[in-house]
Design an enzyme around this catalytic site. Sequence first.
Site, PDB file in Angstrom:
ATOM      1  N   GLY A  42      -5.206  -6.783  -1.291  1.00 48.57           N
ATOM      2  CA  GLY A  42      -5.727  -5.732  -0.427  1.00 48.57           C
ATOM      3  C   GLY A  42      -5.666  -6.196   1.015  1.00 48.57           C
ATOM      4  O   GLY A  42      -5.929  -7.364   1.320  1.00 48.57           O
ATOM      5  N   PHE A  83      -2.919  -2.802  -6.856  1.00 47.06           N
ATOM      6  CA  PHE A  83      -1.602  -2.713  -6.207  1.00 47.06           C
ATOM      7  C   PHE A  83      -0.573  -3.258  -7.184  1.00 47.06           C
ATOM      8  O   PHE A  83      -0.695  -4.391  -7.657  1.00 47.06           O
ATOM      9  CB  PHE A  83      -1.607  -3.538  -4.914  1.00 47.06           C
ATOM     10  CG  PHE A  83      -0.258  -3.636  -4.231  1.00 47.06           C
ATOM     11  CD1 PHE A  83       0.351  -2.511  -3.707  1.00 47.06           C
ATOM     12  CD2 PHE A  83       0.378  -4.867  -4.102  1.00 47.06           C
ATOM     13  CE1 PHE A  83       1.584  -2.607  -3.062  1.00 47.06           C
ATOM     14  CE2 PHE A  83       1.600  -4.967  -3.463  1.00 47.06           C
ATOM     15  CZ  PHE A  83       2.217  -3.839  -2.942  1.00 47.06           C
ATOM     16  N   GLN A  88      -0.147   3.826   4.812  1.00 48.65           N
ATOM     17  CA  GLN A  88      -0.652   5.195   4.878  1.00 48.65           C
ATOM     18  C   GLN A  88       0.132   6.067   5.850  1.00 48.65           C
ATOM     19  O   GLN A  88      -0.041   7.292   5.856  1.00 48.65           O
ATOM     20  CB  GLN A  88      -2.143   5.191   5.254  1.00 48.65           C
ATOM     21  CG  GLN A  88      -3.039   4.398   4.306  1.00 48.65           C
ATOM     22  CD  GLN A  88      -3.027   4.952   2.889  1.00 48.65           C
ATOM     23  OE1 GLN A  88      -1.971   5.085   2.281  1.00 48.65           O
ATOM     24  NE2 GLN A  88      -4.192   5.246   2.354  1.00 48.65           N
ATOM     25  N   GLY A  98      11.342 -12.034  14.049  1.00 51.19           N
ATOM     26  CA  GLY A  98      10.135 -12.390  14.773  1.00 51.19           C
ATOM     27  C   GLY A  98       9.229 -11.219  15.067  1.00 51.19           C
ATOM     28  O   GLY A  98       8.961 -10.375  14.201  1.00 51.19           O
ATOM     29  N   ASN A 142       5.254  -2.702  11.363  1.00 59.32           N
ATOM     30  CA  ASN A 142       6.523  -3.400  11.241  1.00 59.32           C
ATOM     31  C   ASN A 142       7.606  -2.475  11.797  1.00 59.32           C
ATOM     32  O   ASN A 142       7.311  -1.372  12.297  1.00 59.32           O
ATOM     33  CB  ASN A 142       6.804  -3.830   9.792  1.00 59.32           C
ATOM     34  CG  ASN A 142       6.879  -2.661   8.822  1.00 59.32           C
ATOM     35  OD1 ASN A 142       7.250  -1.544   9.186  1.00 59.32           O
ATOM     36  ND2 ASN A 142       6.523  -2.906   7.571  1.00 59.32           N
ATOM     37  N   GLY A 176       2.594  -9.775   6.322  1.00 54.32           N
ATOM     38  CA  GLY A 176       2.114  -9.067   7.509  1.00 54.32           C
ATOM     39  C   GLY A 176       0.631  -9.258   7.739  1.00 54.32           C
ATOM     40  O   GLY A 176       0.171  -9.362   8.879  1.00 54.32           O
ATOM     41  N   ASP A 177      -0.133  -9.323   6.662  1.00 53.27           N
ATOM     42  CA  ASP A 177      -1.579  -9.560   6.786  1.00 53.27           C
ATOM     43  C   ASP A 177      -1.849 -10.948   7.365  1.00 53.27           C
ATOM     44  O   ASP A 177      -2.768 -11.131   8.170  1.00 53.27           O
ATOM     45  CB  ASP A 177      -2.253  -9.427   5.423  1.00 53.27           C
ATOM     46  CG  ASP A 177      -2.096  -8.045   4.825  1.00 53.27           C
ATOM     47  OD1 ASP A 177      -1.959  -7.080   5.592  1.00 53.27           O
ATOM     48  OD2 ASP A 177      -2.099  -7.934   3.585  1.00 53.27           O
TER      49      ASP A 177
END
Length: 325
Positions: free
Chosen positions: A48, A102, A173, A228, A195, A256-257
């Site tokens: 999550g 997920f 989302q 990058g 992204n 990404g988190d």
Amino acid sequence: MRIAVIGSIATDHLMSFSGKIKDQLVADSLENVSLSFLVEHLDVRRGGVAGNISLGLGRLGLNPVLVGAVGQDFGEYRSFLEKQGVDTKSVHVSETQHTSRFLCTTDEEENQIASFYAGAMSEMRDVDLTSVTDRVGELDMALIGANDPEAMLRHTEQCRQQGIPFAADISQQLAIMSGDDVRKLVDGATYLFTNEYEATLLLKNTGWSEAEVLDRVGSWVTTLGGDGVRISGKSHETIEIPSVPDVKVAEPTGVGDAFRAGFLWALSVNMTMERAAQVGCVFASIVLEAVGPQEYTLDRSEFSNRVAKAYGNDAAAEIESKLRV
């Protein structure tokens, strides 16, 4: 810096497929898609976006406030997060729903097909941020990540009303929310995270140009995978940071988190956005080499060595002096 991380808390079911998803797509029959993959590996992991980001911040030495909704099955996950320095007292526990799930299949080219079961997350719309600030005091930043769409809108508006600087991290989302709702989530954000694909989708859904987005946010942080990160802003020059070289890719979920956790941690200890992006890229490279978004280990010396290799000794010295790993 007191940071609230608001978003999904989930269990990840991560599967790997030793083929190419695109090979199962028929160009002239995309209106009738029925895909089936024989997967070789299954890993069940904690995840999550809010869980991943808050864990990263905790491991870097902060005490982030996790705000999310879970089921009665959250006990082990809660204990794990609290041992890493995460404040979980503002997590809502549903009486009827399971914690979100997920499910993701990744092919040999790192392409993914994923599904998300909301479960208890649907009750996030009933969570009031005032109850959080009443308990912990003034917040320096709230990151509003992928979550129940109605909750994302409510909590963004509460940040505006209470004068809390917020980071908009709409993520998955973006694909399901209306352009009007996306505009409401972005407008006034101190930081906007996307992204490269999400950046294109955001412009399409909102009808805004890049310049119009930059008129409404402090800084737009766009991660570019192997290229990058780019940070754009109306009040500062564009910053471009290359990715960390020679990373041994294991599994991309949660990368990404990790970038967001590293970026926000660096800002919290008064580093520049350039340094913050470097920290984020190094953290992302570490998570990319682990299977599962929370299965990595942090080592002060290894972290510093990666910074030095990618960004030079001056960057390594400054960042290592702040690390509390």
